[in-house]
Write an enzyme that holds these catalytic residues in place. Sequence first.
Site, mmCIF file in Angstrom:
data_model
loop_
_atom_site.group_PDB
_atom_site.id
_atom_site.type_symbol
_atom_site.label_atom_id
_atom_site.label_comp_id
_atom_site.label_asym_id
_atom_site.label_seq_id
_atom_site.Cartn_x
_atom_site.Cartn_y
_atom_site.Cartn_z
ATOM 1 N N SER A 140 0.811 -1.218 0.000
ATOM 2 C CA SER A 140 0.000 0.000 0.000
ATOM 3 C C SER A 140 0.843 1.266 0.000
ATOM 4 O O SER A 140 1.931 1.307 0.597
ATOM 5 C CB SER A 140 -0.877 -0.020 1.257
ATOM 6 O OG SER A 140 -1.390 1.259 1.518
ATOM 7 N N GLU A 142 0.278 3.625 1.794
ATOM 8 C CA GLU A 142 0.394 4.031 3.199
ATOM 9 C C GLU A 142 1.800 3.760 3.732
ATOM 10 O O GLU A 142 2.213 4.361 4.727
ATOM 11 C CB GLU A 142 -0.624 3.284 4.060
ATOM 12 C CG GLU A 142 -1.983 3.938 4.134
ATOM 13 C CD GLU A 142 -1.969 5.316 4.772
ATOM 14 O OE1 GLU A 142 -1.519 5.446 5.920
ATOM 15 O OE2 GLU A 142 -2.402 6.283 4.110
ATOM 16 N N TYR A 163 -1.240 0.379 10.701
ATOM 17 C CA TYR A 163 -1.552 -0.259 9.411
ATOM 18 C C TYR A 163 -0.350 -0.140 8.464
ATOM 19 O O TYR A 163 0.093 -1.137 7.879
ATOM 20 C CB TYR A 163 -2.796 0.404 8.797
ATOM 21 C CG TYR A 163 -3.053 -0.031 7.363
ATOM 22 C CD1 TYR A 163 -3.690 -1.228 7.073
ATOM 23 C CD2 TYR A 163 -2.652 0.782 6.289
ATOM 24 C CE1 TYR A 163 -3.909 -1.624 5.751
ATOM 25 C CE2 TYR A 163 -2.871 0.393 4.975
ATOM 26 C CZ TYR A 163 -3.502 -0.802 4.713
ATOM 27 O OH TYR A 163 -3.726 -1.191 3.407
HETATM 28 P P1 NAP Z 1 -11.441 -4.280 2.187
HETATM 29 O O1 NAP Z 1 -12.604 -3.934 1.323
HETATM 30 O O2 NAP Z 1 -11.354 -3.725 3.557
HETATM 31 O O3 NAP Z 1 -11.351 -5.884 2.238
HETATM 32 C C1 NAP Z 1 -10.529 -6.534 3.154
HETATM 33 C C2 NAP Z 1 -10.813 -8.013 3.086
HETATM 34 O O4 NAP Z 1 -9.996 -8.684 4.069
HETATM 35 C C3 NAP Z 1 -12.263 -8.396 3.400
HETATM 36 O O5 NAP Z 1 -12.639 -9.455 2.573
HETATM 37 C C4 NAP Z 1 -12.167 -8.853 4.847
HETATM 38 O O6 NAP Z 1 -13.196 -9.766 5.218
HETATM 39 C C5 NAP Z 1 -10.831 -9.559 4.803
HETATM 40 N N1 NAP Z 1 -10.268 -9.787 6.136
HETATM 41 C C6 NAP Z 1 -10.230 -8.936 7.179
HETATM 42 N N2 NAP Z 1 -9.681 -9.536 8.251
HETATM 43 C C7 NAP Z 1 -9.377 -10.812 7.873
HETATM 44 C C8 NAP Z 1 -8.835 -11.914 8.544
HETATM 45 N N3 NAP Z 1 -8.514 -11.877 9.836
HETATM 46 N N4 NAP Z 1 -8.665 -13.074 7.846
HETATM 47 C C9 NAP Z 1 -9.037 -13.151 6.542
HETATM 48 N N5 NAP Z 1 -9.570 -12.130 5.854
HETATM 49 C C10 NAP Z 1 -9.741 -10.969 6.520
HETATM 50 O O7 NAP Z 1 -10.061 -3.864 1.452
HETATM 51 P P2 NAP Z 1 -9.802 -3.560 -0.099
HETATM 52 O O8 NAP Z 1 -9.996 -2.107 -0.319
HETATM 53 O O9 NAP Z 1 -10.502 -4.548 -0.930
HETATM 54 O O10 NAP Z 1 -8.227 -3.813 -0.167
HETATM 55 C C11 NAP Z 1 -7.702 -5.096 -0.470
HETATM 56 C C12 NAP Z 1 -6.273 -5.183 0.050
HETATM 57 O O11 NAP Z 1 -5.481 -4.166 -0.549
HETATM 58 C C13 NAP Z 1 -6.131 -4.987 1.540
HETATM 59 O O12 NAP Z 1 -5.030 -5.788 1.970
HETATM 60 C C14 NAP Z 1 -5.761 -3.524 1.687
HETATM 61 O O13 NAP Z 1 -5.044 -3.314 2.889
HETATM 62 C C15 NAP Z 1 -4.912 -3.336 0.457
HETATM 63 N N6 NAP Z 1 -4.880 -2.003 -0.147
HETATM 64 C C16 NAP Z 1 -6.044 -1.356 -0.423
HETATM 65 C C17 NAP Z 1 -6.006 -0.127 -1.070
HETATM 66 C C18 NAP Z 1 -7.265 0.612 -1.436
HETATM 67 O O14 NAP Z 1 -7.176 1.814 -1.732
HETATM 68 N N7 NAP Z 1 -8.409 -0.049 -1.490
HETATM 69 C C19 NAP Z 1 -4.757 0.422 -1.444
HETATM 70 C C20 NAP Z 1 -3.599 -0.292 -1.161
HETATM 71 C C21 NAP Z 1 -3.670 -1.514 -0.526
HETATM 72 P P3 NAP Z 1 -14.649 -9.245 5.767
HETATM 73 O O15 NAP Z 1 -15.429 -8.877 4.528
HETATM 74 O O16 NAP Z 1 -15.162 -10.421 6.489
HETATM 75 O O17 NAP Z 1 -14.360 -8.051 6.641
HETATM 76 O O1 F7E Z 2 -8.794 8.287 4.308
HETATM 77 C C1 F7E Z 2 -9.159 11.698 5.585
HETATM 78 C C2 F7E Z 2 -8.192 10.794 6.312
HETATM 79 O O2 F7E Z 2 -9.759 6.189 5.249
HETATM 80 C C3 F7E Z 2 -8.326 9.161 3.315
HETATM 81 C C4 F7E Z 2 -7.183 2.252 2.705
HETATM 82 O O3 F7E Z 2 -7.758 1.566 1.618
HETATM 83 O O4 F7E Z 2 -5.992 3.739 1.252
HETATM 84 C C5 F7E Z 2 -6.917 3.699 2.322
HETATM 85 O O5 F7E Z 2 -6.409 4.381 3.446
HETATM 86 C C6 F7E Z 2 -8.052 10.537 3.928
HETATM 87 C C7 F7E Z 2 -7.202 10.484 5.202
HETATM 88 O O6 F7E Z 2 -8.168 6.115 3.268
HETATM 89 C C8 F7E Z 2 -12.400 11.300 7.159
HETATM 90 O O7 F7E Z 2 -7.635 11.454 7.450
HETATM 91 C C9 F7E Z 2 -11.118 12.944 6.545
HETATM 92 O O8 F7E Z 2 -6.223 11.489 5.145
HETATM 93 O O9 F7E Z 2 -10.437 6.939 2.929
HETATM 94 P P1 F7E Z 2 -9.400 6.831 3.959
HETATM 95 P P2 F7E Z 2 -6.631 5.948 3.667
HETATM 96 O O10 F7E Z 2 -6.382 6.231 5.083
HETATM 97 O O11 F7E Z 2 -5.846 6.738 2.680
HETATM 98 C C10 F7E Z 2 -4.711 3.142 1.515
HETATM 99 C C11 F7E Z 2 -3.886 3.238 0.264
HETATM 100 C C12 F7E Z 2 -4.817 1.780 2.074
HETATM 101 O O12 F7E Z 2 -3.963 0.932 1.849
HETATM 102 C C13 F7E Z 2 -5.886 1.542 3.097
HETATM 103 O O13 F7E Z 2 -6.175 0.148 3.212
HETATM 104 O O14 F7E Z 2 -9.290 11.101 4.299
HETATM 105 N N1 F7E Z 2 -10.499 11.794 6.219
HETATM 106 N N2 F7E Z 2 -12.283 12.666 7.139
HETATM 107 C C14 F7E Z 2 -11.263 10.753 6.568
HETATM 108 N N3 F7E Z 2 -11.098 9.438 6.423
HETATM 109 C C15 F7E Z 2 -12.085 8.608 6.876
HETATM 110 N N4 F7E Z 2 -11.972 7.280 6.720
HETATM 111 N N5 F7E Z 2 -13.221 9.111 7.468
HETATM 112 C C16 F7E Z 2 -13.422 10.451 7.649
HETATM 113 O O15 F7E Z 2 -14.426 10.863 8.195
#
Ligand code: NAP
Ligand code: F7E
Length: 342
Positions: A140, A142, A163
């Site tokens: 990620s 992050e 995270y």
């Molecule tokens: P998501 O919607 O939060 O999905 C996470 C998945 O992980 C869900 O299926 C969840 O199951 C499962 N999970 C949670 N805890 C688990 C456990 N203990 N054992 C097995 N499975 C578990 O995330 P996403 O946005 O699809 O992202 C997919 C992956 O890419 C994640 O690893 C995330 O950290 C990473 N990532 C995401 C982004 C982004 O912008 N979306 C960017 C960079 C990296 P439940 O449905 O049961 O909760």
């Molecule tokens: O926050 C700000 C918050 O939670 C984005 C995950 O998929 O992307 C995701 O992580 C920004 C942050 O995403 C609220 O402070 C303001 O600066 O949508 P987010 P994230 O933290 O960037 C990365 C790439 C991953 O890998 C992660 O799994 O938005 N923000 N107000 C808020 N964020 C949330 N959630 N809620 C608020 O009310």
Amino acid sequence: MSEDKKRKVSLVTGATGQDGSYLIELLLDKGYEVHGIIRRASTFNTYRIDHIFQDPHEKNLRLILHYGDLADANTVRKLIYEIEPDEIYNLGAQSHVRVSFDIPEYTANITGLGTLRLLEAIKDYEEHTGKKVKFYQASSSEMFGAAKPPQNESTAFQPRSPYGVSKVFSFYITKNYREAYGIFAVNGILFNHESPRRGETFVTRKITRGIAKIVAGLENKIYLGNLEAKRDWGYAPEYVEAMWLMMQQPKPDDYVIGTGESHSVKEFLEEAFRCAGVKDWGKYVSIDPRYYRPTEVENLVADYAKAREKLDWKPKTGFKELVKIMVDHDMKQYGPEANAKK
Ligand code: NAP
Ligand code: F7E
């Protein structure tokens, strides 16, 4: 086990998540037999994949779901021996950055150690069977945290949350198992990617859903945290394509995936309200400090030149189009048509 030996077999953790659902659709389209790991929950948690669910009584099943958890090394190992996958995509994680400050140990266990459990099982499986398995790790942006933008594969990680730190562990353990044991293991360093299937507590979906509820008269405010943070937001279905491309390369490597453009949360808000045709958005938004993070990631911008060159991948959906896709979807969910159906 697969009936058709030539058909590629994949195993996806996080099958019920945003990316899991799009990746499974892509793999099914490409003719794979897909195995997904899902967590047992007291309520249904498969709504993102219900449309592609296959009844286990059907013949020639191509989507098979298994209960499992990244905390449970035995089950993960057993599944790999049983399924004999060609490719494993590790998308499972406690993926919420703000929540990782509340449950840091759990986050490290699943988002960090979960990856090691899979890699150990693969190492063991490869040694004992002589078969090879490719491994994708969902790394990620992050991990870059406080690093100056734009960020690419050479940028030093400066994670700012439990995270981010857990993902850095997973990144390096994936690289280490590649170098130490010759496992085909890749890291996709994906910047934020969104869609109508995005979890409801991530900021983009919280905004688009909140606006749709305001328009429908169901709510009158959206409470948010830091509006100044900037993110590189892309469209999720295009990002799972990049995951698959990385796994088809002759050699395993690490790739940054993003759009190269960043926008603030405030810009996303403004654009989303504009799409919904609502003026004076300020009166519908309040700041609630509970959504601030103890340490924030201020600005992420992907330099995805390597992916463009080596994978021939580039983003197609721009910022405004992405916001529109999400707003339109949520407006339909809560609009008059949906209410009439209910
Ligand atoms: P998501 O919607 O939060 O999905 C996470 C998945 O992980 C869900 O299926 C969840 O199951 C499962 N999970 C949670 N805890 C688990 C456990 N203990 N054992 C097995 N499975 C578990 O995330 P996403 O946005 O699809 O992202 C997919 C992956 O890419 C994640 O690893 C995330 O950290 C990473 N990532 C995401 C982004 C982004 O912008 N979306 C960017 C960079 C990296 P439940 O449905 O049961 O909760
Ligand atoms: O926050 C700000 C918050 O939670 C984005 C995950 O998929 O992307 C995701 O992580 C920004 C942050 O995403 C609220 O402070 C303001 O600066 O949508 P987010 P994230 O933290 O960037 C990365 C790439 C991953 O890998 C992660 O799994 O938005 N923000 N107000 C808020 N964020 C949330 N959630 N809620 C608020 O009310």
